[in-house]
Write a protein that holds these residues in place. Structure first.
Motif, PDB file in Angstrom:
ATOM      1  N   THR A   1      19.449 -31.870  15.357  1.00  0.00           N
ATOM      2  CA  THR A   1      18.649 -30.995  14.514  1.00  0.00           C
ATOM      3  C   THR A   1      19.205 -29.585  14.587  1.00  0.00           C
ATOM      4  O   THR A   1      19.499 -29.086  15.676  1.00  0.00           O
ATOM      5  CB  THR A   1      17.175 -30.988  14.988  1.00  0.00           C
ATOM      6  OG1 THR A   1      16.686 -32.335  15.012  1.00  0.00           O
ATOM      7  CG2 THR A   1      16.308 -30.144  14.063  1.00  0.00           C
ATOM      8  N   LEU A   2      19.335 -28.960  13.427  1.00  0.00           N
ATOM      9  CA  LEU A   2      19.743 -27.563  13.350  1.00  0.00           C
ATOM     10  C   LEU A   2      18.561 -26.759  12.835  1.00  0.00           C
ATOM     11  O   LEU A   2      17.996 -27.085  11.794  1.00  0.00           O
ATOM     12  CB  LEU A   2      20.935 -27.384  12.402  1.00  0.00           C
ATOM     13  CG  LEU A   2      21.327 -25.936  12.084  1.00  0.00           C
ATOM     14  CD1 LEU A   2      21.874 -25.240  13.335  1.00  0.00           C
ATOM     15  CD2 LEU A   2      22.340 -25.901  10.950  1.00  0.00           C
TER      16      LEU A   2
ATOM     17  N   ILE B   1      19.462 -28.907  18.479  1.00  0.00           N
ATOM     18  CA  ILE B   1      18.802 -29.792  19.439  1.00  0.00           C
ATOM     19  C   ILE B   1      19.488 -31.142  19.361  1.00  0.00           C
ATOM     20  O   ILE B   1      19.481 -31.797  18.316  1.00  0.00           O
ATOM     21  CB  ILE B   1      17.302 -29.934  19.129  1.00  0.00           C
ATOM     22  CG1 ILE B   1      16.647 -28.561  19.088  1.00  0.00           C
ATOM     23  CG2 ILE B   1      16.633 -30.845  20.156  1.00  0.00           C
ATOM     24  CD1 ILE B   1      15.265 -28.577  18.516  1.00  0.00           C
ATOM     25  N   ASP B   2      20.113 -31.523  20.437  1.00  0.00           N
ATOM     26  CA  ASP B   2      20.841 -32.782  20.588  1.00  0.00           C
ATOM     27  C   ASP B   2      22.049 -32.859  19.657  1.00  0.00           C
ATOM     28  O   ASP B   2      22.061 -32.270  18.582  1.00  0.00           O
ATOM     29  CB  ASP B   2      19.930 -33.989  20.407  1.00  0.00           C
ATOM     30  CG  ASP B   2      18.942 -34.126  21.557  1.00  0.00           C
ATOM     31  OD1 ASP B   2      19.196 -33.550  22.634  1.00  0.00           O
ATOM     32  OD2 ASP B   2      17.911 -34.806  21.388  1.00  0.00           O
ATOM     33  N   GLY B   3      23.053 -33.592  20.136  1.00  0.00           N
ATOM     34  CA  GLY B   3      24.317 -33.617  19.412  1.00  0.00           C
ATOM     35  C   GLY B   3      24.808 -34.991  19.033  1.00  0.00           C
ATOM     36  O   GLY B   3      25.928 -35.131  18.559  1.00  0.00           O
ATOM     37  N   GLY B   4      23.993 -35.999  19.243  1.00  0.00           N
ATOM     38  CA  GLY B   4      24.442 -37.340  18.899  1.00  0.00           C
ATOM     39  C   GLY B   4      25.386 -37.906  19.946  1.00  0.00           C
ATOM     40  O   GLY B   4      25.621 -37.320  20.991  1.00  0.00           O
TER      41      GLY B   4
ATOM     42  N   GLU C   1      14.653 -22.670   8.258  1.00  0.00           N
ATOM     43  CA  GLU C   1      15.258 -23.892   7.748  1.00  0.00           C
ATOM     44  C   GLU C   1      15.515 -24.850   8.901  1.00  0.00           C
ATOM     45  O   GLU C   1      16.129 -24.484   9.899  1.00  0.00           O
ATOM     46  CB  GLU C   1      16.568 -23.560   7.039  1.00  0.00           C
ATOM     47  CG  GLU C   1      17.204 -24.745   6.369  1.00  0.00           C
ATOM     48  CD  GLU C   1      18.436 -24.368   5.560  1.00  0.00           C
ATOM     49  OE1 GLU C   1      19.387 -25.176   5.540  1.00  0.00           O
ATOM     50  OE2 GLU C   1      18.455 -23.272   4.981  1.00  0.00           O
ATOM     51  N   VAL C   2      15.040 -26.087   8.757  1.00  0.00           N
ATOM     52  CA  VAL C   2      15.260 -27.133   9.757  1.00  0.00           C
ATOM     53  C   VAL C   2      16.011 -28.267   9.071  1.00  0.00           C
ATOM     54  O   VAL C   2      15.569 -28.787   8.051  1.00  0.00           O
ATOM     55  CB  VAL C   2      13.928 -27.647  10.348  1.00  0.00           C
ATOM     56  CG1 VAL C   2      14.181 -28.752  11.368  1.00  0.00           C
ATOM     57  CG2 VAL C   2      13.133 -26.501  10.974  1.00  0.00           C
ATOM     58  N   THR C   3      17.168 -28.632   9.637  1.00  0.00           N
ATOM     59  CA  THR C   3      17.997 -29.692   9.060  1.00  0.00           C
ATOM     60  C   THR C   3      18.158 -30.800  10.088  1.00  0.00           C
ATOM     61  O   THR C   3      18.563 -30.554  11.225  1.00  0.00           O
ATOM     62  CB  THR C   3      19.393 -29.150   8.686  1.00  0.00           C
ATOM     63  OG1 THR C   3      19.238 -28.019   7.826  1.00  0.00           O
ATOM     64  CG2 THR C   3      20.214 -30.215   7.984  1.00  0.00           C
ATOM     65  N   PHE C   4      17.838 -32.014   9.691  1.00  0.00           N
ATOM     66  CA  PHE C   4      18.036 -33.182  10.532  1.00  0.00           C
ATOM     67  C   PHE C   4      19.371 -33.806  10.124  1.00  0.00           C
ATOM     68  O   PHE C   4      19.562 -34.172   8.963  1.00  0.00           O
ATOM     69  CB  PHE C   4      16.883 -34.173  10.375  1.00  0.00           C
ATOM     70  CG  PHE C   4      15.562 -33.572  10.748  1.00  0.00           C
ATOM     71  CD1 PHE C   4      15.180 -33.479  12.070  1.00  0.00           C
ATOM     72  CD2 PHE C   4      14.732 -33.040   9.773  1.00  0.00           C
ATOM     73  CE1 PHE C   4      13.973 -32.893  12.423  1.00  0.00           C
ATOM     74  CE2 PHE C   4      13.522 -32.464  10.110  1.00  0.00           C
ATOM     75  CZ  PHE C   4      13.140 -32.379  11.439  1.00  0.00           C
TER      76      PHE C   4
END
Length: 161
Positions: free
Chosen positions: A35-36, A47-50, A23-26
């Motif tokens: 992205t989780l 990936i990255d946290g804003g 499962e990939v969640t943007f």
């Protein structure tokens, strides 16, 4: 000239191993992105946290709603604030633990942002972060997420005029 890891470029997963369970969640974090990835082996990769406050305002509530309190791999793709500042909140939040923080080469030495450096050091001291790994230009690392899921990170150069 700026060099940085641009993204998690390739996810490799055999169809028979994770056709229905990868499962990939943007996640909408305003300016920037997050992205989780949840793997069949139960790994949780972010990936990255804003940008600033996105960790406490957006990511923490989202993760808690999903029942996630451990992030196995936290990946910061480059040293722009809209990629790492949300992670400073998560690292400081006592409700979450992180296995390993991966960051790109420009973070080495003095280029490592002070806010993220402080959050990393405090999380390691508190036992909420296992360690950090610098991704270098010498390699294009392959990360193993278990159950046949791997990611290859490619370095791209962005050259300013």
């Amino acid at each position: 000239m700026f060099f940085g890891w641009t993204a998690l470029t390739v996810l490799v997963c055999p169809w028979y191993a994770c056709a229905e369970t990868l499962e990939v969640t943007f996640i909408n974090v305003g300016h920037g992105d997050s992205t989780l990835i949840e793997t069949p082996a139960g790994q949780k990769i972010m990936i990255d946290g804003g940008d600033k406050d996105q960790g406490s305002d957006t990511l923490a509530p989202f993760l808690l709603e999903k029942g996630i309190r451990r992030i196995d791999k936290m990946i910061v793709s480059n040293n722009d604030s809209d990629h790492y500042q949300g992670f400073t909140d998560l690292l400081a939040d006592g409700r979450f633990t992180v296995g390993t923080l991966y960051h790109s080469e420009p973070f080495a030495g003095a280029d490592f942002p002070a806010a993220l450096s402080n959050a990393v050091n405090a999380a390691i001291t508190a036992g909420r972060l296992g360690g950090k790994v610098e991704l270098t230009t010498a390699t294009s690392p392959t990360l193993d997420f278990g159950a046949g899921v791997t990611a290859e990170l490619f370095k791209a150069a962005i050259v300013a005029p």
